[in-house]
Design an enzyme around this catalytic site. Structure first.
Site, PDB file in Angstrom:
ATOM      1  N   GLU A 144       0.880  -1.225  -0.161  1.00  0.00           N
ATOM      2  CA  GLU A 144       0.135  -0.017  -0.038  1.00  0.00           C
ATOM      3  C   GLU A 144       0.932   1.244   0.166  1.00  0.00           C
ATOM      4  O   GLU A 144       2.088   1.359   0.508  1.00  0.00           O
ATOM      5  CB  GLU A 144      -1.014   0.087   1.158  1.00  0.00           C
ATOM      6  CG  GLU A 144      -1.964  -1.010   0.961  1.00  0.00           C
ATOM      7  CD  GLU A 144      -2.937  -1.336   2.360  1.00  0.00           C
ATOM      8  OE1 GLU A 144      -3.839  -1.475   2.125  1.00  0.00           O
ATOM      9  OE2 GLU A 144      -2.283  -1.138   3.393  1.00  0.00           O
ATOM     10  N   CYS A 155       3.199   8.378   1.165  1.00  0.00           N
ATOM     11  CA  CYS A 155       3.758   7.536   1.925  1.00  0.00           C
ATOM     12  C   CYS A 155       3.829   6.202   1.331  1.00  0.00           C
ATOM     13  O   CYS A 155       3.080   5.559   0.830  1.00  0.00           O
ATOM     14  CB  CYS A 155       3.091   7.454   3.304  1.00  0.00           C
ATOM     15  SG  CYS A 155       3.650   6.256   4.542  1.00  0.00           S
ATOM     16  N   CYS A 186       7.024  -6.806   7.233  1.00  0.00           N
ATOM     17  CA  CYS A 186       8.088  -6.284   7.918  1.00  0.00           C
ATOM     18  C   CYS A 186       8.849  -7.386   9.027  1.00  0.00           C
ATOM     19  O   CYS A 186       8.228  -8.134   9.528  1.00  0.00           O
ATOM     20  CB  CYS A 186       8.033  -5.047   8.679  1.00  0.00           C
ATOM     21  SG  CYS A 186       9.442  -4.120   9.453  1.00  0.00           S
ATOM     22  N   CYS A 193       7.249  -4.645  15.320  1.00  0.00           N
ATOM     23  CA  CYS A 193       6.959  -3.584  16.494  1.00  0.00           C
ATOM     24  C   CYS A 193       5.407  -3.983  16.935  1.00  0.00           C
ATOM     25  O   CYS A 193       4.467  -4.369  16.037  1.00  0.00           O
ATOM     26  CB  CYS A 193       6.920  -2.396  15.858  1.00  0.00           C
ATOM     27  SG  CYS A 193       8.422  -1.693  15.316  1.00  0.00           S
ATOM     28  N   CYS A 243       2.206  -2.309  15.553  1.00  0.00           N
ATOM     29  CA  CYS A 243       2.014  -1.944  13.942  1.00  0.00           C
ATOM     30  C   CYS A 243       1.508  -3.332  13.462  1.00  0.00           C
ATOM     31  O   CYS A 243       1.866  -4.499  13.470  1.00  0.00           O
ATOM     32  CB  CYS A 243       3.492  -1.676  13.482  1.00  0.00           C
ATOM     33  SG  CYS A 243       3.577  -1.976  11.768  1.00  0.00           S
ATOM     34  N   CYS A 269      -0.768   5.593  10.389  1.00  0.00           N
ATOM     35  CA  CYS A 269       0.458   5.110  10.559  1.00  0.00           C
ATOM     36  C   CYS A 269       0.256   3.715  11.352  1.00  0.00           C
ATOM     37  O   CYS A 269      -0.621   3.746  12.382  1.00  0.00           O
ATOM     38  CB  CYS A 269       1.299   5.977  11.815  1.00  0.00           C
ATOM     39  SG  CYS A 269       1.776   7.486  11.136  1.00  0.00           S
TER      40      CYS A 269
HETATM   41 FE1  SF4 Z   1       8.113  -2.600  10.552  1.00  0.00          FE
HETATM   42 FE2  SF4 Z   1       5.892  -1.546  11.483  1.00  0.00          FE
HETATM   43 FE3  SF4 Z   1       8.103  -1.392  13.006  1.00  0.00          FE
HETATM   44 FE4  SF4 Z   1       7.737   0.094  10.875  1.00  0.00          FE
HETATM   45  S1  SF4 Z   1       6.516   0.103  12.705  1.00  0.00           S
HETATM   46  S2  SF4 Z   1       9.471  -1.179  11.397  1.00  0.00           S
HETATM   47  S3  SF4 Z   1       6.509  -1.328   9.320  1.00  0.00           S
HETATM   48  S4  SF4 Z   1       7.067  -3.388  12.189  1.00  0.00           S
END
Ligand code: SF4
Length: 341
Positions: free
Chosen positions: A96, A109, A116, A120, A123, A334
């Site tokens: 996206e 963005c 990923c 995190c 996220c 975000c």
């Molecule tokens: Fe990866 Fe999400 Fe952490 Fe960004 S916030 S580094 S996309 S896990």
């Protein structure tokens, strides 16, 4: 760099890579510059449109290469004008990109990976795991294949993925955006974000002039570790030590992203520790309201708590802004990008 057709994707090649390709095909060296003009100045989507190349050259290029332009398969429009585009990439995956129009600017963005590795906890992308890295062509396609390309003033690498984990590609894409043979943008129009992977970050700081945004989110090491596993390998104090070795008083800007989680990182003790951690660094802090989702076990801070936190930082001499929430109704905010069809 081979695409689904088995041929090389011209989109995303730097001038040096195109010169190599031309040398291998026995084309004159200046043909590489001509191809750059077609790809990045005129943004054509077919080799046949490169009309100052000979018919024989175009025929040969069509055999060995293609232009990896992919139109988005979906566009969701928020009531605030934000648009979220879904693009197909490799192996049936999707990524996206989010277009954010404001009064005097328009920011895209972009994503740099499918999923990923950083994990995190807050996220949605991070909870999906990692499915592969994008090519420079996949990144540029997010700019080139939206109807708003001409209106773009800024690009931020804050979508899906960690840029320092796909750094060669991110550097190639930003080189194409900033080179005179490419889009010719100022590096000030581009911001690359990171959770702070030190080896990649060091290379980025040495090789790029683009702005940097570091995801900080908590100044207390043990607490940051609970939210961001990267803290184990690359602790924040080491990241800050590296950042202090660079000059931030010039054109290149350093900012820290700080998402506000209720009862976790939003009181005055955290604000004080954050001020202490950033002492002497020429930087700013962007506060972000957390967008609650079913996947993340966190709540967003109260507006009055956010205001008090912001005012503490500003009073302490740290420039601190609250980032406006955009596109929340279409999950474009975000940490909410999932790349689901
Ligand atoms: Fe990866 Fe999400 Fe952490 Fe960004 S916030 S580094 S996309 S896990």
């Amino acid at each position: 760099m081979k695409g689904s057709t088995g041929t090389s994707n011209l989109l995303g090649m730097t001038l040096a890579q195109l010169q190599e390709l031309c040398a291998a095909e026995g084309f004159p060296r200046f043909t590489a510059k001509q191809i750059c003009d077609w790809l990045y100045k005129k943004r054509v989507d077919s080799i046949d449109a490169m009309t100052n190349l000979s018919l024989a050259q175009r025929a040969r290029l069509n055999e060995v290469a293609h232009i990896g332009r992919e139109t988005p398969v979906r566009c969701q429009v928020s009531k605030d004008g934000t648009k979220k585009y879904l693009f197909p990439v490799f192996d049936g995956h999707f990524i996206e990109a989010v277009y954010i129009p404001e009064d005097d600017r328009a920011t895209l963005c972009v994503s740099c990976q499918v999923g990923c590795k950083m994990g995190c906890r807050f996220c949605v992308t991070g909870q999906q795991g990692f499915h592969g890295s994008l090519s420079a062509g996949d990144i540029l396609n997010q700019l080139f294949s939206i109807p708003e390309f001409e209106t773009l003033t800024n690009v931020v690498f804050m979508g899906m993925g960690e840029p320092m984990d796909n750094l060669d590609t991110v550097l190639a894409a930003t080189e194409i955006m900033t080179a005179t043979w490419g889009l010719g943008w100022s590096p000030k129009r581009i911001t690359v974000s990171t959770v702070g992977i030190i080896p990649g970050l060091k290379r980025f700081l040495d090789e790029s002039q683009c702005h940097l945004a570091v995801s900080l989110h908590n100044p207390v090491p043990q607490e940051r570790l609970q939210m961001m596993p990267v803290q184990k390998a690359y602790p924040l104090n080491e990241v800050l030590k590296l950042l202090r070795q660079y000059d931030w008083s010039g054109q290149r800007r350093l900012s820290f992203e700080y998402t506000m989680f209720r009862g976790l990182n939003d009181d005055q003790a955290h604000a004080a520790q954050l001020v202490e951690a950033l002492k002497g660094l020429d930087c700013r802090v962007n506060l972000i309201r957390f967008h609650e989702s079913e996947e993340a076990p966190y709540k967003t801070s109260m507006p009055s708590t956010i205001a008090a936190f912001q005012s503490y930082l500003n009073r302490s001499g740290v420039i601190c802004t609250l980032r406006a929430s955009r596109g929340q109704d279409i999950d474009a905010a975000c940490g909410l990008l999932a790349g689901k069809e």
